[in-house]
Design an enzyme around this catalytic site. Sequence first.
Site, PDB file in Angstrom:
ATOM      1  N   CYS A   1       0.807  -1.222   0.000  1.00  0.00           N
ATOM      2  CA  CYS A   1       0.000   0.000   0.000  1.00  0.00           C
ATOM      3  C   CYS A   1       0.841   1.273   0.000  1.00  0.00           C
ATOM      4  O   CYS A   1       0.311   2.357  -0.191  1.00  0.00           O
ATOM      5  CB  CYS A   1      -0.931  -0.023   1.201  1.00  0.00           C
ATOM      6  SG  CYS A   1      -1.846  -1.560   1.312  1.00  0.00           S
TER       7      CYS A   1
ATOM      8  N   CYS B   1     -14.003   1.444   6.262  1.00  0.00           N
ATOM      9  CA  CYS B   1     -12.995   0.730   5.481  1.00  0.00           C
ATOM     10  C   CYS B   1     -12.831   1.395   4.114  1.00  0.00           C
ATOM     11  O   CYS B   1     -13.796   1.911   3.549  1.00  0.00           O
ATOM     12  CB  CYS B   1     -13.406  -0.719   5.241  1.00  0.00           C
ATOM     13  SG  CYS B   1     -13.750  -1.658   6.739  1.00  0.00           S
ATOM     14  N   SER B   2     -11.614   1.317   3.560  1.00  0.00           N
ATOM     15  CA  SER B   2     -11.426   1.758   2.176  1.00  0.00           C
ATOM     16  C   SER B   2     -11.912   0.643   1.249  1.00  0.00           C
ATOM     17  O   SER B   2     -11.796  -0.532   1.579  1.00  0.00           O
ATOM     18  CB  SER B   2      -9.957   2.074   1.910  1.00  0.00           C
ATOM     19  OG  SER B   2      -9.117   0.993   2.276  1.00  0.00           O
TER      20      SER B   2
ATOM     21  N   ILE C   1     -12.335  -1.428  -2.621  1.00  0.00           N
ATOM     22  CA  ILE C   1     -11.483  -1.952  -3.706  1.00  0.00           C
ATOM     23  C   ILE C   1     -11.682  -1.032  -4.912  1.00  0.00           C
ATOM     24  O   ILE C   1     -12.786  -0.964  -5.476  1.00  0.00           O
ATOM     25  CB  ILE C   1     -11.891  -3.389  -4.065  1.00  0.00           C
ATOM     26  CG1 ILE C   1     -11.828  -4.301  -2.832  1.00  0.00           C
ATOM     27  CG2 ILE C   1     -11.044  -3.933  -5.209  1.00  0.00           C
ATOM     28  CD1 ILE C   1     -10.459  -4.740  -2.425  1.00  0.00           C
TER      29      ILE C   1
ATOM     30  N   HIS D   1      -8.814   3.064  -2.562  1.00  0.00           N
ATOM     31  CA  HIS D   1      -7.399   2.764  -2.322  1.00  0.00           C
ATOM     32  C   HIS D   1      -6.847   1.869  -3.424  1.00  0.00           C
ATOM     33  O   HIS D   1      -6.685   0.671  -3.242  1.00  0.00           O
ATOM     34  CB  HIS D   1      -7.257   2.109  -0.945  1.00  0.00           C
ATOM     35  CG  HIS D   1      -5.861   1.764  -0.551  1.00  0.00           C
ATOM     36  ND1 HIS D   1      -4.752   2.420  -1.037  1.00  0.00           N
ATOM     37  CD2 HIS D   1      -5.387   0.815   0.310  1.00  0.00           C
ATOM     38  CE1 HIS D   1      -3.659   1.883  -0.494  1.00  0.00           C
ATOM     39  NE2 HIS D   1      -4.014   0.903   0.314  1.00  0.00           N
TER      40      HIS D   1
END
Lengths: 389, 142
Positions: free
Chosen positions: A86, A209-210, A212, A336
Amino acid sequence: MRKVAVVGAGVSKFGVRKASYRDLIWEAGKACFDATPAVKPKDVEGLVVGSVLPERTAFQSHISSMAAEALGIRPSALSARTEHMCASGTVGIRYAYAFIAAGLADLVMVLGVEKLNQPSGDEAILNMGTGVDREWEAAFGLTAPPCFALAAQRHIAAYGTTEEQLAMVGVKNHTHASKNPTAHFQKGATLDQVLCSRMISTPLRLFMCSPITDGAAAVLVASEDRARDLTDRPVWIRGTGQALDGFQLTSLHEDYAHWPALERAGRAAYRMAGVTAGDVDVAEVHDCFAIAELIAYEELGFCRKGEAGPFVAHGRSDYGGEVVVNPRGGLIGCGHPLGATGVAQAAEVFAQLRGEAGARQVPDAAVGLTHNNSGMGEHVVMIYGREDR
Amino acid sequence: MPYFRATDPFPLESADHTKLHEFYARLAAGRLATTRCVGCRRLAWPPRGFCGECGSDRFDWTDLSGEGTIHAFTVQEAGLPAGFDGPRVFAIVKIDGLRVFSILVGAEPSKVAIGQPVRVSPLRVADDPNGNARWLPAFCPA
């Protein structure tokens, strides 16, 4: 070492894109060149591409050469791909910085790109498991959410952090993203929406949450002389730090809410830049999950250990507070696309420090920080500064 | 050519593939083992073929007790990788002074608690491409 500056930046639309890996490279490259009319592709001496999963999602390796050809760049000084999960994009910026500071190049593009939503949704998540230890972790089905959930559980138990405070990170970043046309999510979110969203891994809910996301971003990095030829408002790279505590969950500090490597990476970057946490006006921190943003406040020195919940709840990390964190919308709001994230963060700080961030502008922003983690024990921090500071 | 998935999420455990194969051989017999460095006598988790402390690549195998307690856990309900079902209890287990990452099987997720005693429960997963059985070191309530 020579001074190094960012002189141009561009970001593709982030989202579940009807676009190929190469389409995304074209889109970010065009956005960056369009925003930097003094630079043509043939002027760029080097290219570093941050990208994590193209072998799985695009059936493509040899990424830097492929991207250089796609954009008409003929590298004469540097061509490389960076893969650090990341943090891949920011790790690429550090390579460009080091080459230019050392006098080995004068003008380098750093591009981050990821096409994650391919070949299918559950396979996209399976692919993400390559970022943890395949033999001892991913074989059980581990990906990032349970790792950060352990940190959230511990932060709640040790400091009394509440689900509402975790949710307020989601509210803030979704709200910021609604002012960013390139963000994955555009609609904002209320506290109720975050708290009622689907449970992913206890206690982290979907809007904490980030997602997909597919996307790409590019920045142009230059030596001082070249930068002054190209723009009257370069944004200087003033400090950088990177530190690792460990890779596997069982190698990290036993207290999963304590991230010593982030404190060390931040301290190194502050020292190099000659600034302190109190000098930072705008910060793009790695909110892959809401808990990661809260712990970043603490380890980067925006607040004391254990006080991040009240810090976000009282608006101290929002417009009007001590430091505006994730005005772009963060990873939670923007999405992300792994390799693209760090480069998009740099593009946001570049816009903020030049006063070009429009509806997201942080008033008179002079010092900016970006942070990526690539796991709870691995961190990289950059400090950027405007001409007059 | 139709689309096919070419991903094997499990380790290759046989002696043809890893110098740690003894771990998997003992696990298949119900024993949880790890390596102890011959050079500095350091006990490792997970097992390792090179000691980052003293630089030795010589190690002995040592059986652990197989019984420990839950140090930290989370229940993942959604967003699991292809081929893995939820709800799934991921846990850090303290065992003989080591921290071991695993999953808890045979447990009601809402009843899992920090400090709960657990024991190793070898979990058979898909055979390797040569038809050899494969096992992972899962845990269950003690």
